[in-house]
Design an enzyme around this catalytic site. Structure first.
Site, PDB file in Angstrom:
ATOM      1  N   CYS A 111      18.785 -16.653  33.486  1.00  0.00           N
ATOM      2  CA  CYS A 111      19.935 -16.909  34.368  1.00  0.00           C
ATOM      3  C   CYS A 111      20.992 -15.806  34.306  1.00  0.00           C
ATOM      4  CB  CYS A 111      20.527 -18.276  34.075  1.00  0.00           C
ATOM      5  SG  CYS A 111      19.408 -19.605  34.570  1.00  0.00           S
ATOM      6  N   LYS A 162      24.759 -25.039  40.023  1.00  0.00           N
ATOM      7  CA  LYS A 162      23.762 -24.203  40.694  1.00  0.00           C
ATOM      8  C   LYS A 162      22.359 -24.786  40.529  1.00  0.00           C
ATOM      9  CE  LYS A 162      23.281 -20.728  36.931  1.00  0.00           C
ATOM     10  NZ  LYS A 162      21.895 -20.916  36.644  1.00  0.00           N
ATOM     11  N   ASP A 183      25.792 -21.287  32.152  1.00  0.00           N
ATOM     12  CA  ASP A 183      24.893 -22.361  31.700  1.00  0.00           C
ATOM     13  C   ASP A 183      24.929 -22.662  30.195  1.00  0.00           C
ATOM     14  OD1 ASP A 183      24.242 -22.102  34.346  1.00  0.00           O
ATOM     15  OD2 ASP A 183      22.127 -21.597  34.047  1.00  0.00           O
TER      16      ASP A 183
END
Ligand code: TIU
Length: 224
Positions: free
Chosen positions: A166, A133, A28
């Protein structure tokens, strides 16, 4: 490449990296989380805490590509119609600007928008898988596990943001699926320095309950 094994100095003990069975998983590193004006900053966070990870990631990514090893990138985000966005996630925190709302870099955390994309410094090359995701973990509701299985991957070098959200969620998911994780402390970051430190300790505690931690210069030196 082959099955050459390299020993990497790490916590809680040295890690044996098997070239050919390992992948770099970059979590990310998106404009919405790292750039001024993105979702992270709109939520009141200090993006400089994350931006210190960009240069170490850039160096590591160059060394990893030079070694001819697999790179997988992830992005957190949702469908344009928000059909995969849990109402609980949309409501969370009661923010003035929400996921799907209009921000300075397009609709916030929506696939295809500028803010959702990976920062230019770490942009994927053609052929490097990108996992979109909807959750915090990279395995939930994605084809990441299948992509890794098809390539015989069982070790993950994990970098990206944020350490306790995450990155930690993904490391825990990977652990339960039989992957070993080596997390690079200078290539992961949190908006909260204390959560970053504790997030790393949670991985290495109890003789490496979730995995190993080292630094990118240590890994790069070992790759040479
Ligand atoms: N990628 C990731 O960690 N998503 C987050 O929402 N992180 C926060 O720390 N909020």
């Amino acid at each position: 490449m082959g099955t050459h094994t390299i020993s990497v100095s790490a916590e809680p003990y040295d890690y044996e990296l098997e070239q050919g069975k390992c992948a770099l998983l970059i979590i990310d590193m998106q404009r919405d989380f790292l750039e001024p004006g993105g979702f992270g900053e709109l939520m009141g966070n200090d993006v400089t805490q994350l931006r210190r990870t960009i240069e170490p990631n850039r160096r590591l990514l160059a060394a990893w590509r030079r070694a001819g090893l697999l790179v997988v990138h992830t992005r957190e985000g949702h469908r344009q119609d928000l059909a995969d966005l849990p109402p609980s996630k949309w409501r969370r925190g009661n923010p003035p600007t929400r996921i799907g709302g209009h921000g300075p870099m397009g609709r916030i955390l929506i696939r295809g928008e500028d803010g959702h994309d990976i920062i230019p410094e770490l942009y994927p090359l053609r052929g490097e898988p990108i996992i979109d995701k909807p959750g915090k973990g990279a395995f939930w509701a994605t084809d990441l596990h299948a992509i890794l299985q098809h390539r015989g991957i069982r070790q993950l070098v994990v970098t990206g943001v944020t350490t306790e959200v995450c990155v930690n969620t993904t490391v825990r998911e990977a652990n339960d699926r039989g992957y070993e994780c080596l997390v690079l402390e200078d290539c992961v970051g949190s908006y909260f320095p204390d959560f970053h430190q504790v997030g790393l300790k949670m991985i290495t505690a109890q003789s490496g309950i979730f995995g190993w931690v080292t630094s990118s210069p240590t890994l790069i030196a070992a790759l040479k």
